[in-house]
Scaffold this active site. Sequence first.
Site, PDB file in Angstrom:
ATOM      1  N   HIS A  26      38.368  59.720  28.426  1.00 29.66           N
ATOM      2  CA  HIS A  26      39.333  58.921  29.166  1.00 29.66           C
ATOM      3  C   HIS A  26      38.828  57.486  29.282  1.00 29.66           C
ATOM      4  O   HIS A  26      37.665  57.193  29.005  1.00 29.66           O
ATOM      5  CB  HIS A  26      39.555  59.509  30.554  1.00 29.66           C
ATOM      6  CG  HIS A  26      40.387  60.751  30.551  1.00 29.66           C
ATOM      7  ND1 HIS A  26      40.560  61.512  31.677  1.00 29.66           N
ATOM      8  CD2 HIS A  26      41.110  61.367  29.591  1.00 29.66           C
ATOM      9  CE1 HIS A  26      41.342  62.537  31.422  1.00 29.66           C
ATOM     10  NE2 HIS A  26      41.685  62.486  30.141  1.00 29.66           N
ATOM     11  N   GLU A  28      38.129  55.593  31.842  1.00 29.86           N
ATOM     12  CA  GLU A  28      37.049  55.349  32.786  1.00 29.86           C
ATOM     13  C   GLU A  28      35.693  55.720  32.183  1.00 29.86           C
ATOM     14  O   GLU A  28      34.718  54.975  32.314  1.00 29.86           O
ATOM     15  CB  GLU A  28      37.279  56.152  34.082  1.00 29.86           C
ATOM     16  CG  GLU A  28      38.562  55.793  34.804  1.00 29.86           C
ATOM     17  CD  GLU A  28      39.782  56.594  34.348  1.00 29.86           C
ATOM     18  OE1 GLU A  28      40.742  56.646  35.118  1.00 29.86           O
ATOM     19  OE2 GLU A  28      39.773  57.161  33.236  1.00 29.86           O
ATOM     20  N   CYS A  51      41.515  60.772  36.776  1.00 26.62           N
ATOM     21  CA  CYS A  51      41.728  62.222  36.844  1.00 26.62           C
ATOM     22  C   CYS A  51      40.772  62.861  37.834  1.00 26.62           C
ATOM     23  O   CYS A  51      39.663  62.396  38.038  1.00 26.62           O
ATOM     24  CB  CYS A  51      41.612  62.859  35.460  1.00 26.62           C
ATOM     25  SG  CYS A  51      39.932  62.961  34.816  1.00 26.62           S
ATOM     26  N   CYS A  61      37.010  61.910  35.842  1.00 26.23           N
ATOM     27  CA  CYS A  61      36.798  60.466  35.910  1.00 26.23           C
ATOM     28  C   CYS A  61      36.515  60.035  37.343  1.00 26.23           C
ATOM     29  O   CYS A  61      35.712  59.130  37.584  1.00 26.23           O
ATOM     30  CB  CYS A  61      38.007  59.731  35.350  1.00 26.23           C
ATOM     31  SG  CYS A  61      38.191  59.971  33.569  1.00 26.23           S
ATOM     32  N   TRP A 147      70.023  40.346   7.336  1.00 29.21           N
ATOM     33  CA  TRP A 147      69.556  40.358   8.714  1.00 29.21           C
ATOM     34  C   TRP A 147      70.748  40.232   9.659  1.00 29.21           C
ATOM     35  O   TRP A 147      71.552  39.323   9.543  1.00 29.21           O
ATOM     36  CB  TRP A 147      68.592  39.203   8.983  1.00 29.21           C
ATOM     37  CG  TRP A 147      67.271  39.343   8.291  1.00 29.21           C
ATOM     38  CD1 TRP A 147      66.791  38.562   7.290  1.00 29.21           C
ATOM     39  CD2 TRP A 147      66.277  40.323   8.555  1.00 29.21           C
ATOM     40  NE1 TRP A 147      65.554  38.995   6.907  1.00 29.21           N
ATOM     41  CE2 TRP A 147      65.206  40.083   7.680  1.00 29.21           C
ATOM     42  CE3 TRP A 147      66.176  41.387   9.440  1.00 29.21           C
ATOM     43  CZ2 TRP A 147      64.054  40.851   7.658  1.00 29.21           C
ATOM     44  CZ3 TRP A 147      65.033  42.162   9.421  1.00 29.21           C
ATOM     45  CH2 TRP A 147      63.989  41.882   8.543  1.00 29.21           C
ATOM     46  N   THR A 173      67.308  54.050   4.463  1.00 31.25           N
ATOM     47  CA  THR A 173      66.396  52.992   4.889  1.00 31.25           C
ATOM     48  C   THR A 173      65.141  53.021   4.031  1.00 31.25           C
ATOM     49  O   THR A 173      64.661  51.988   3.569  1.00 31.25           O
ATOM     50  CB  THR A 173      66.032  53.153   6.378  1.00 31.25           C
ATOM     51  OG1 THR A 173      67.220  53.017   7.151  1.00 31.25           O
ATOM     52  CG2 THR A 173      65.011  52.120   6.812  1.00 31.25           C
TER      53      THR A 173
END
Length: 187
Positions: A26, A28, A51, A61, A147, A173
Amino acid sequence: SVGCVILDKNNNLIGQGSTSVKGRPHAEESALNSLIGNPKGGTVVVTLEPCAHKNSNTLSCTQLIINAGIRHVVIPILDPDKRTNGKGVELLKKSGIKVSIGSHKNEAFDINYGFYCRTKYKRPLVSLKMATSLDGKIATKNGESKWITGELARLHGHSLRANHDAILVGINTILKDNSLLLSLIHI
């Protein structure tokens, strides 16, 4: 992704981290592992409540912050995960750490919205970005496209792409626009 910075008791930046792509470590823990100074008496600023749950390999943490001797933690929003929601703040306060909650809460909610959707609302975050002309078209009758949006709108579209885990586009696309999205596909 959660972000975390650590300031020493003189408010000098001594550590920073973000949650790993795979979820652990995490933010931290990453910030504590990056320290270039002494965190005792310092401040942690994190984008989501630390957490309060631990897994078999690491401490929570919240416990890591307590063990580091931090005296102040700044948290914009609580973690919606039921294993933590408010428990991290409670543990920090019980350990004598000053906790400030709510600074920049809207910004923190925005950057953590995908996590909130999954954790609190039990659904994925889905965004729709579509460029169409006033008549609802995306190309001329003979299939030529140009565009439709301006540069600022295109930059916003790229920002959306960068902040989402998946992008869904139609086959045309890929075939007609050579959009380079194929390089993002991992099979």
